[in-house]
Design a protein around this motif. Sequence first.
Motif: not given
Length: 265
Positions: A119-124, A164-168, A239-254
């Motif tokens: 899960i990649q993002a310039a801003n979480m 990175g966010t500005a470029l996004m 950091s809240k967004g990053a942790v949310k992303a980590a939890l969301w990613g569990r069990g997802k396909p590559a």
Amino acid sequence: MKIGIVGCGGRMGRMNLATIAASEHCVIGGGSDQPGSPVIGQDLGLLSGADPVGIKAGDDPVELFAAVDAVIDFTTPAATKRHAELAAQAEVVYVAGTTGLDAESQAMIEKAAVQTVVIQAANMSLGVNLLELITEQVARALDADYDIDVLEMHHRHKVDAPSGTALMLGKAAARGRGVALEDVACKTRDGQVGARPRGEIGFATLRGGDVAGEHSVIFAAEGEQIVLTHKATSREVFSKGAVKAALWGRGKPAGLYSMRDVLGF
């Protein structure tokens, strides 16, 4: 879910540890920092400002990736390249928030996504990702009579510019216009630059103090301006967004995912 933090001694690293420690859905699984860092050997719970967890910060990311379910990375482009490779080998959820990546580091992230969840993002943050969505919609609705500029400010320690966010956000505006950002971007203006070309997307960068992150997208035409702004007053939103992303990613396909996927946009 056991979440590890690379760069655990940095500002974002410590904030990520604190967010994990406060969550009911995950625990601190480990942390690493570069060899010689003063945090090596310190309890990660104490490093986060919470109670001890009995896990100490180490200097070997290989051990970290082998011990956790997910890793959050807000480090440097060079380190991120190595971490992406380790994530693929360990097949853990990998949340990549590092900005200023070169082509080689980005290619390694995309390669890792073939084998694991990335899960990649310039801003979480939720707010910035909403701003990206709105920016694209506004740019689509307005023609090139509206000049577009992205203004951003960060603390004095930030090393990449534009952010990175500005470029996004610039890429979102370019998508709305149906053009490639690299064909219309202007990242510096100095001296006798002449009149502004029609359709240009400009960037302005400010650095100072302890600003967590401020971004504005300005649409300016004859007689009016539309200004879309997001201000982060604490790194906690990232950091809240990053942790949310980590939890969301569990069990997802590559695959390579974004915060739009995590937030369901």
